[in-house]
Write an enzyme that holds these catalytic residues in place. Structure first.
Site, PDB file in Angstrom:
ATOM      1  CB  ILE A  90      34.012  28.453  25.052  1.00 31.75           C
ATOM      2  CG1 ILE A  90      33.655  29.123  26.383  1.00 31.75           C
ATOM      3  CG2 ILE A  90      34.792  27.169  25.280  1.00 31.75           C
ATOM      4  CD1 ILE A  90      32.581  28.417  27.157  1.00 31.75           C
ATOM      5  CG  HIS A 107      37.611  35.022  34.678  1.00 24.41           C
ATOM      6  ND1 HIS A 107      36.481  34.815  33.914  1.00 24.41           N
ATOM      7  CD2 HIS A 107      37.254  34.787  35.968  1.00 24.41           C
ATOM      8  CE1 HIS A 107      35.479  34.447  34.720  1.00 24.41           C
ATOM      9  NE2 HIS A 107      35.922  34.422  35.962  1.00 24.41           N
TER      10      HIS A 107
HETATM   11  C1  GRF Z   1      36.645  42.378  31.132  1.00 29.56           C
HETATM   12  O1  GRF Z   1      36.354  42.600  32.479  1.00 29.56           O
HETATM   13  C2  GRF Z   1      36.941  40.933  30.864  1.00 29.56           C
HETATM   14  O2  GRF Z   1      37.630  40.297  31.880  1.00 29.56           O
HETATM   15  C3  GRF Z   1      35.541  40.398  30.773  1.00 29.56           C
HETATM   16  O3  GRF Z   1      34.839  41.363  30.022  1.00 29.56           O
HETATM   17  C4  GRF Z   1      35.437  42.631  30.253  1.00 29.56           C
HETATM   18  C5  GRF Z   1      35.790  43.220  28.925  1.00 29.56           C
HETATM   19  O4  GRF Z   1      35.909  44.600  29.009  1.00 29.56           O
HETATM   20  N1  GRF Z   1      35.511  39.073  30.235  1.00 29.56           N
HETATM   21  P1  GRF Z   1      36.458  45.470  27.780  1.00 29.56           P
HETATM   22  O5  GRF Z   1      35.725  45.004  26.525  1.00 29.56           O
HETATM   23  O6  GRF Z   1      37.942  45.263  27.685  1.00 29.56           O
HETATM   24  O7  GRF Z   1      36.106  46.883  28.120  1.00 29.56           O
END
Ligand code: GRF
Length: 188
Positions: A90, A107
């Site tokens: 954050i 998200h």
């Molecule tokens: C995604 O689903 C994102 O929304 C979440 O963590 C995941 C990251 O995946 N916060 P990656 O590192 O892009 O494979």
């Protein structure tokens, strides 16, 4: 359009952005990829010859200083947009204000439901039948900023957090690229 992509983990969303750029489907320049720690996402960027940086909270005396160092580092690349592609930190209100309406986050839930670090787990625990993902601008709240795009993903019988998250990520990789492609050129 220049973007800086921030990651914390496996970087598959970053990979989909890099692939779309390489295939000519996304007309952006990835100026740099940053992270809060060494991770596979950083390795993917390095393998593609993209400049990388790590600004780790543990290397700074407090969160305020970490935010200012991260802000300055991102600003060095003069990006039009910053994409948080699985960046699990954050950032503070001052950093958000510096890049107002220029930070895009993805998200893995249908906001405003299930914000925070465990969107997939929380949706599953609640027993929803449909969840999904949200691409949105970052504001000073946690996963509260204006929504740019969403996609729905059904929860299947027997889903685990991992199986559901994997199906969400299949959609997420596409929608993130599409959403970046449609961002307006910021006026500055
Ligand atoms: C995604 O689903 C994102 O929304 C979440 O963590 C995941 C990251 O995946 N916060 P990656 O590192 O892009 O494979």
């Amino acid at each position: 359009m220049r973007i800086v992509v921030m990651v914390s983990g496996s970087g598959t969303n970053l990979q989909s952005i890099m692939d779309a750029v390489a295939e000519g489907q996304l007309n952006v320049e990835i100026a740099a990829v940053g992270a809060d720690k060494p991770c596979t996402g950083i390795e993917r960027a390095q393998a593609a010859g993209i400049e990388t940086f790590i600004v780790a909270p543990g290397d700074h005396p407090d969160r305020e200083i970490w935010n200012r160092v991260l802000e300055a580092k991102i600003a060095e690349y003069d990006p039009d947009y910053i994409v948080f592609a699985g960046f699990m930190r954050i950032v503070d209100a001052a950093l958000v204000a510096r890049f107002a309406n220029r930070i895009v986050n993805t998200h893995p839930a249908l906001l405003p439901s299930f914000p925070g670090a465990h969107g997939v787990r929380d949706a599953l625990a609640h027993g929803v039948k449909i969840t999904g993902l949200t691409v949105h601008f970052v504001d000073s709240g946690v996963d509260t900023g204006p929504i740019l795009a969403q996609a729905a993903v059904p929860v299947l019988e027997g889903d685990t957090e991992e199986s559901l998250h994997e199906r969400i990520k299949v959609e997420e990789r596409q929608l993130l690229v599409q959403t970046i492609a449609q961002l307006p050129q910021p006026s500055n």
